[in-house]
Design a protein around this motif. Sequence first.
Motif, PDB file in Angstrom:
ATOM      1  N   PRO A  51       0.915  -1.145   0.003  1.00  0.00           N
ATOM      2  CA  PRO A  51      -0.024   0.017   0.051  1.00  0.00           C
ATOM      3  C   PRO A  51       0.788   1.324   0.103  1.00  0.00           C
ATOM      4  O   PRO A  51       0.639   2.207  -0.666  1.00  0.00           O
ATOM      5  N   GLU A  52       1.773   1.381   0.820  1.00  0.00           N
ATOM      6  CA  GLU A  52       2.792   2.503   0.780  1.00  0.00           C
ATOM      7  C   GLU A  52       3.576   2.654  -0.494  1.00  0.00           C
ATOM      8  O   GLU A  52       3.815   3.663  -0.804  1.00  0.00           O
ATOM      9  N   PHE A  53       3.879   1.602  -1.142  1.00  0.00           N
ATOM     10  CA  PHE A  53       4.456   1.567  -2.486  1.00  0.00           C
ATOM     11  C   PHE A  53       3.761   2.193  -3.398  1.00  0.00           C
ATOM     12  O   PHE A  53       4.120   3.349  -4.245  1.00  0.00           O
ATOM     13  N   LEU A  54       2.525   1.754  -3.545  1.00  0.00           N
ATOM     14  CA  LEU A  54       1.437   2.597  -4.342  1.00  0.00           C
ATOM     15  C   LEU A  54       1.365   4.148  -4.061  1.00  0.00           C
ATOM     16  O   LEU A  54       1.494   4.834  -4.901  1.00  0.00           O
ATOM     17  N   ARG A  55       1.465   4.430  -2.849  1.00  0.00           N
ATOM     18  CA  ARG A  55       1.332   5.920  -2.492  1.00  0.00           C
ATOM     19  C   ARG A  55       2.800   6.458  -2.949  1.00  0.00           C
ATOM     20  O   ARG A  55       2.528   7.632  -3.481  1.00  0.00           O
ATOM     21  N   VAL A  56       3.772   6.164  -2.582  1.00  0.00           N
ATOM     22  CA  VAL A  56       4.910   6.540  -2.897  1.00  0.00           C
ATOM     23  C   VAL A  56       4.882   6.686  -4.618  1.00  0.00           C
ATOM     24  O   VAL A  56       5.585   7.654  -5.121  1.00  0.00           O
TER      25      VAL A  56
END
Length: 328
Positions: A51-56
């Motif tokens: 999920p954080e990968f997608l935000r970054v």
Amino acid sequence: MSLSSRPKIELHLHLEGAAPPAFIRGLAKEKNADIGRIFDERGHYAYNGFPEFLRVYEAATSVLTTPEDYARLTRAVLAECAEHGVIYAETFVSPDFCGGRDVAAWREYLHAMQEAAAEAERADGIILRGIVTCIRHFGPEKARETARCAAETAGDWIVGFGIGGDEMAGKPGDFAWSFDMAREAGLRLTAHAGEWGGAQSVRDTLDDLRVERIGHGVQAIDDLALVDRLAEDGVVLEVCPGSNIALGVYPRWRDHPIHRLRERGVKVTVSTDDPPFFHTTMSHEYDMLAEVFDWDDGVFEDIERTSAEAAFCDKDTREALLKRLAGR
Ligand code: ADE
Ligand code: ZN
């Protein structure tokens, strides 16, 4: 032949995901844009989990705001690919990020990317084609607008339609309308599935979206009847082992199912997905596969031929690729 100089074909590469961090930092500086804390102290993309990968990923992408930015990105990405022996790549491109799904604006971004790709082809011989990709967590309505952009620009360069993003958002069937529209426009179809959503997500994607390739698809290994269906139907998996390890789909390279899928007759190919995010390159993927699974030249030759045959390009381009592979 050393693995880095082998001629390679890459079928699964997100254009924004291939942006070198220094490229994104440079653009943010030029535009005085605040993209938040998306780099670590060494300057690499920093995230913890998918999920954080997608935000970054989306924060980095936010600095790409003009067709010229995409032209520069395309040049930078293709120069890097060519260095690792890639002779043909298909890249995921999203009208969501390129003009907000407006068809006229999308055409301008597309023109910029195509010009940059033609330049790279003249300079390095590398060929690029585009797959218009909707983003699952943006929802089915935006996917329909994306499919319209894809249908309007289908042709020699935009050759496919796909879906990426958060596999746990919605069901494959929610996007059937978009895939039907793309199919009717003559586009070839692929979809991310079986990266996070398990074997059932692969089954549903095959049944509801009727794609000929699956992005990742590796979790099919948990259902051997499905593996046999993939093998019998000749469904091609765009496998990105380094991505799966970096994001934690599998803990170690030796746990990755690419070798078992291949042994059971599935058509597997090898790609990097979002190379700088995962500290990988096509050469690194090849090196790891050779080291961990003992893959030799014969296996890589087979993978490269499978990739050329599964490419969404036209017949003449495919024949030229097969010739380049055979003539090395
Ligand atoms: N977009 C970019 N990389 C992705 C991945 N590995 N899975 C789903 N969507 C993506
Ligand atoms: Zn992907």
